[in-house]
Write a protein that holds these residues in place. Sequence first.
Motif, PDB file in Angstrom:
ATOM      1  N   TYR A 225     -58.118  57.657  63.845  1.00 52.39           N
ATOM      2  CA  TYR A 225     -58.553  57.266  62.374  1.00 52.39           C
ATOM      3  C   TYR A 225     -59.725  56.261  62.416  1.00 52.39           C
ATOM      4  N   ILE A 226     -59.847  55.330  63.380  1.00 48.36           N
ATOM      5  CA  ILE A 226     -61.040  54.635  63.452  1.00 48.36           C
ATOM      6  C   ILE A 226     -62.177  55.183  63.596  1.00 48.36           C
ATOM      7  N   THR A 227     -62.284  55.986  64.580  1.00 52.94           N
ATOM      8  CA  THR A 227     -63.439  57.027  64.730  1.00 52.94           C
ATOM      9  C   THR A 227     -63.720  57.904  63.776  1.00 52.94           C
ATOM     10  N   GLN A 228     -62.757  58.488  62.856  1.00 54.37           N
ATOM     11  CA  GLN A 228     -63.026  59.493  61.731  1.00 54.37           C
ATOM     12  C   GLN A 228     -63.367  58.622  60.759  1.00 54.37           C
ATOM     13  N   LEU A 229     -63.094  57.429  60.383  1.00 55.52           N
ATOM     14  CA  LEU A 229     -63.444  56.609  59.180  1.00 55.52           C
ATOM     15  C   LEU A 229     -65.044  56.156  59.460  1.00 55.52           C
ATOM     16  N   THR A 230     -65.118  55.550  60.747  1.00 54.16           N
ATOM     17  CA  THR A 230     -66.660  54.707  60.743  1.00 54.16           C
ATOM     18  C   THR A 230     -67.517  55.986  60.954  1.00 54.16           C
ATOM     19  N   GLU A 231     -67.243  57.197  61.224  1.00 50.74           N
ATOM     20  CA  GLU A 231     -68.127  58.291  61.139  1.00 50.74           C
ATOM     21  C   GLU A 231     -68.620  58.541  59.585  1.00 50.74           C
ATOM     22  N   ARG A 232     -67.527  58.402  58.689  1.00 47.95           N
ATOM     23  CA  ARG A 232     -67.788  58.357  57.187  1.00 47.95           C
ATOM     24  C   ARG A 232     -68.221  57.288  56.648  1.00 47.95           C
ATOM     25  N   GLY A 233     -68.694  56.122  57.279  1.00 47.96           N
ATOM     26  CA  GLY A 233     -69.286  55.116  56.507  1.00 47.96           C
ATOM     27  C   GLY A 233     -68.339  53.979  56.470  1.00 47.96           C
ATOM     28  N   VAL A 234     -67.105  53.986  56.779  1.00 49.94           N
ATOM     29  CA  VAL A 234     -66.352  52.748  56.906  1.00 49.94           C
ATOM     30  C   VAL A 234     -66.746  51.772  58.070  1.00 49.94           C
ATOM     31  N   SER A 235     -66.713  50.599  57.824  1.00 48.79           N
ATOM     32  CA  SER A 235     -67.082  49.845  58.924  1.00 48.79           C
ATOM     33  C   SER A 235     -66.093  49.703  59.770  1.00 48.79           C
ATOM     34  N   VAL A 236     -66.231  49.098  61.224  1.00 50.03           N
ATOM     35  CA  VAL A 236     -65.145  48.855  62.037  1.00 50.03           C
ATOM     36  C   VAL A 236     -64.234  47.908  61.527  1.00 50.03           C
ATOM     37  N   ASN A 237     -64.554  47.021  61.086  1.00 45.04           N
ATOM     38  CA  ASN A 237     -63.619  45.894  60.702  1.00 45.04           C
ATOM     39  C   ASN A 237     -62.762  46.405  59.602  1.00 45.04           C
ATOM     40  N   ASP A 238     -63.291  47.276  58.506  1.00 45.78           N
ATOM     41  CA  ASP A 238     -62.513  47.637  57.465  1.00 45.78           C
ATOM     42  C   ASP A 238     -61.480  48.852  58.093  1.00 45.78           C
ATOM     43  N   ALA A 239     -61.939  49.544  58.918  1.00 51.18           N
ATOM     44  CA  ALA A 239     -61.241  50.584  59.513  1.00 51.18           C
ATOM     45  C   ALA A 239     -59.855  50.188  60.141  1.00 51.18           C
ATOM     46  N   ALA A 240     -60.143  49.122  61.264  1.00 51.85           N
ATOM     47  CA  ALA A 240     -59.293  48.831  61.868  1.00 51.85           C
ATOM     48  C   ALA A 240     -58.191  47.635  61.231  1.00 51.85           C
ATOM     49  N   SER A 241     -58.642  47.017  60.165  1.00 50.03           N
ATOM     50  CA  SER A 241     -57.882  46.259  59.220  1.00 50.03           C
ATOM     51  C   SER A 241     -57.066  46.956  58.215  1.00 50.03           C
ATOM     52  N   ALA A 242     -57.395  48.177  58.349  1.00 47.01           N
ATOM     53  CA  ALA A 242     -56.416  49.049  57.426  1.00 47.01           C
ATOM     54  C   ALA A 242     -55.326  49.560  57.947  1.00 47.01           C
ATOM     55  N   LEU A 243     -55.009  49.379  59.292  1.00 51.25           N
ATOM     56  CA  LEU A 243     -54.040  50.102  59.879  1.00 51.25           C
ATOM     57  C   LEU A 243     -52.871  49.421  60.231  1.00 51.25           C
ATOM     58  N   LYS A 244     -51.910  49.918  60.090  1.00 48.24           N
ATOM     59  CA  LYS A 244     -50.289  49.326  60.467  1.00 48.24           C
ATOM     60  C   LYS A 244     -49.812  50.245  61.361  1.00 48.24           C
ATOM     61  N   PHE A 245     -49.137  49.753  62.632  1.00 53.89           N
ATOM     62  CA  PHE A 245     -48.594  50.430  63.392  1.00 53.89           C
ATOM     63  C   PHE A 245     -46.941  50.491  63.088  1.00 53.89           C
ATOM     64  N   ASN A 246     -46.367  51.706  63.165  1.00 54.54           N
ATOM     65  CA  ASN A 246     -44.907  52.042  62.781  1.00 54.54           C
ATOM     66  C   ASN A 246     -44.128  52.376  63.915  1.00 54.54           C
ATOM     67  N   PHE A 247     -43.373  51.495  64.679  1.00 48.27           N
ATOM     68  CA  PHE A 247     -42.877  51.927  66.022  1.00 48.27           C
ATOM     69  C   PHE A 247     -41.250  52.078  65.954  1.00 48.27           C
ATOM     70  N   GLY A 248     -40.814  52.996  66.420  1.00 50.25           N
ATOM     71  CA  GLY A 248     -39.405  53.029  66.520  1.00 50.25           C
ATOM     72  C   GLY A 248     -38.980  52.137  67.601  1.00 50.25           C
ATOM     73  N   VAL A 249     -37.790  51.643  67.609  1.00 49.21           N
ATOM     74  CA  VAL A 249     -37.177  50.828  68.739  1.00 49.21           C
ATOM     75  C   VAL A 249     -35.774  51.538  69.200  1.00 49.21           C
ATOM     76  N   GLY A 250     -35.793  51.688  70.434  1.00 45.36           N
ATOM     77  CA  GLY A 250     -34.574  52.340  70.774  1.00 45.36           C
ATOM     78  C   GLY A 250     -33.782  51.345  71.888  1.00 45.36           C
ATOM     79  N   GLY A 251     -32.899  51.955  72.473  1.00 45.95           N
ATOM     80  CA  GLY A 251     -31.579  51.057  73.010  1.00 45.95           C
ATOM     81  C   GLY A 251     -32.248  50.606  74.596  1.00 45.95           C
ATOM     82  N   ASN A 252     -33.492  51.003  75.016  1.00 44.62           N
ATOM     83  CA  ASN A 252     -33.833  50.403  76.260  1.00 44.62           C
ATOM     84  C   ASN A 252     -34.239  48.975  76.227  1.00 44.62           C
ATOM     85  N   TYR A 253     -33.452  47.877  76.136  1.00 43.15           N
ATOM     86  CA  TYR A 253     -33.612  46.572  75.583  1.00 43.15           C
ATOM     87  C   TYR A 253     -34.977  45.897  76.054  1.00 43.15           C
ATOM     88  N   PHE A 254     -34.988  45.623  77.460  1.00 45.56           N
ATOM     89  CA  PHE A 254     -36.074  45.043  77.939  1.00 45.56           C
ATOM     90  C   PHE A 254     -37.361  45.857  77.639  1.00 45.56           C
TER      91      PHE A 254
END
Length: 621
Positions: free
Chosen positions: A242-271
Motif C-alpha cells: 500500500y505504501i509503495t503504490q500510494l507514494t508512486e501515485r503522489g501520496v506522501s510517505v507520512n500520509d500513506a503510513a498514517s492512513a493504515l490500520k492493521f487488523n490482526f486475529g488473535v488465536g489461542g497460542n497465548y504467549f
Amino acid sequence: MADKTKKPLLSDFPAITTEQWMDKITADLKGADFERKLVWKTNEGFNVNPFYRSEDLEGVKYLDSLPGEFPYIRGTKKDNDWYVRQDIKVVNAVASNKKALDVLTKGITSLGFCFCNEIEDFDTEVDTVLKNIISEAVELNFSTKHGSKKLLKAVVANLKKNNRDLASVKGSINFDTLGCLTTSGKTCQGFEAMFDHAKEVVEAGANLPNFKTICVNGRLFNNAGSSIVQELAFALSMGTEYITQLTERGVSVNDAASALKFNFGVGGNYFMEIAKLRAARMLWATIVKSYKPAGLEPTKMAIHCETSQWNKTIYDPYVNMLRTQTEAMSATLGGADSLTVQPFDTIYKESDVFSERIARNQQLLLKEESHFDKVTDPSAGSYYIENLTNSIAQQAWALFVEVEEKGGYLAALQEGFVQAKVKESADKRKKAIATRRENLLGTNQFPNGNEKVAEVAGNVTSSSAKCCSGDTVIEPIVKFRGAEEFEALRLTTERAAKTPKVFMLTYGNLNMRLARSQFSANFFECAGYETIDNNGFATVEEGVEAAKAAGADIIVLCSSDDEYVDAAPAAFKAINGEAIFVVAGAPKCADDLKAQGITNFVNVRSNVLETLQGFSSQLGL
C-alpha cells in the motif's frame, strides 16, 4: 539512611548455572531424549526451550527501549489503555443507532458499523446511524463491501454538518482492496485501478488526521489457518504494498503510513500472540522508517485485534468463551489499540443480548477488575516472551524479505506463493486436529454425547468472500475453522435415521479395560455415536452376546495387550461379521491379529477424523 547490614533476599542462596539446570533435567529424564521430550517444535519455524535464562537475551538489541519510544516494541503510547469495540451489523439504520446508544452506556468505547447491503444513499444512512453519538468521545469504525469512498465521504459530511472537531475524531474505514483480492480472487477494476481507488480513499479522509482510511487485514490469514509468522509477514507485506503504490501515485510517505490500520486475529497460542503484537510494532516501525518519513510519528503501527474464528466451535459453544478470554488477554497484554471480542455464538447464529453482554464484559473484567490497562507491556523482561518476540520477528522478517524479493505482496499473490504458504500451514493444522495433537475441547476431545446442534448448524457463517462480482484473477486463500470437518462428521450422524451404537466389550485386566474403554468412548463420541460402557465380562463370548442384545453396530474389545492374543480372535469369531469389530490399543500382537482378519484398531496414534469417517462410511451414514 539505608541499613547497610541488610542483604538482598536471595543472597544466601548460591547461584545456579545453566549447566547445573541441564544436569538436573538430564538426570530426571532418565535417559530420555531432551530435544524430543522437552523442546517444542513450533508451527512458526523455530524451537522453544523448556526454560530460559538471562544469557538467552544477550543477543537481543531492543531491550533498552521504553514504552512510546521507537521501535515501539513496548507500545506506541505510555499507557496500556485500549478501546473496547462492539461491531453492529447495519440492516436497519434506526435500530442500529438505538443499539449503539445503548451499548455506549454499557462500557463500549468503540463502535464498528458494518453495512452489509448495498446502500443507495449513504448520507441519509450515516446521519441516521450516528444520530446523538458524540463522535469525539467514541472511536467510530465503518466497513462496507459496496463503496468505501462514498461511505467515507458521507461520514466526513456528517461530522462537518454537526460541527465536530475533525482532528479529535478517531476511527477507521475498513477499505482493504488487497484483502478483498486475497480472499475472493477477484477484482472489479484491475490492479492499477485498485490502487488509484486507494489513493482516492486516502485523499477523501485527509481532513481526519486520526482516522485510518486503509486497513490491512492480517486476520484473513489467521482465519485461513496460517501460522503466526505468516499472518505477521504477509500483513507487513500488504502494508508495504500500500505504501509503495500510494507514494508512486503522489501520496506522501507520512500520509500513506498514517492512513493504515492493521487488523490482526488473535488465536489461542497465548504467549505467542502477545509476542506477535510486540514484534509487529517493531518490524513495521523499521519498514516505515526506511521510506524516510518526516519524523517518527508515521512509524507507529495502529493495531486492532479481533478474536479468531479458526478455533471456534458449534458443539460445546460455551467453551468459545474460554477461548476468547485468553485471546483477549493476549491482545491487551500485547498492547492492542482496540479489541473486538466476538460473541461465543457468532459463527452459527445472530448474537443475542446475552452473548453480546458476555463478550463486552470479558474486556471490561480485564480493565475494571484485573487492571490490565494500568500496566504498560507487563511481559517486558520475561526471558521467555522476549525470546518468543525475537524469534517471531526474525522468522517473520525472513518471510517478508522473501515476499519482497518476488516483487512485493501483489506479485507474490499472483505467483501463488502466499496461497501455497498458507495452505501448507493450514494442512498441517488440519492434520494436527485430526490426530488430536491440537485439541478443540468438546469437538475432537471430550465431546458432550447428548448435545444436538442440527437446528442451528444451517446458519453457520459462510467461508466464501463476496467483495465483488468481477472475474477470478488469482487463486484465493480459503477461510475455514479447524472444527469444520469434525462438525460435518457429527452432523451427519445427528441427522441419520438411526444413531450407531458402540459397545465396550470390557474384559480381563481391570486397569487396562477401564482406561481403554474410557479412551474408546471419547474417541467414538467425537462422531456423535452412542457409546455403551460396561463393568466387565467373565468371557468375551458373554460380552459379544450382550453387545448383540444391545443392538451394537460397533464392538470395541477393551483389555490388556497380553490378553488380546487369545481374546481378540475369540471375540472376532463370536461376532461373526454381525458388527464391526475394533481392538482398543496398539498391541504387539497386532500383526498376528491382522493376519486373522482383525483390521480395526483405535489408539493414541490414530488419525481420529479419518478413522471415524471410515466407520461412518461402513455404516452407510
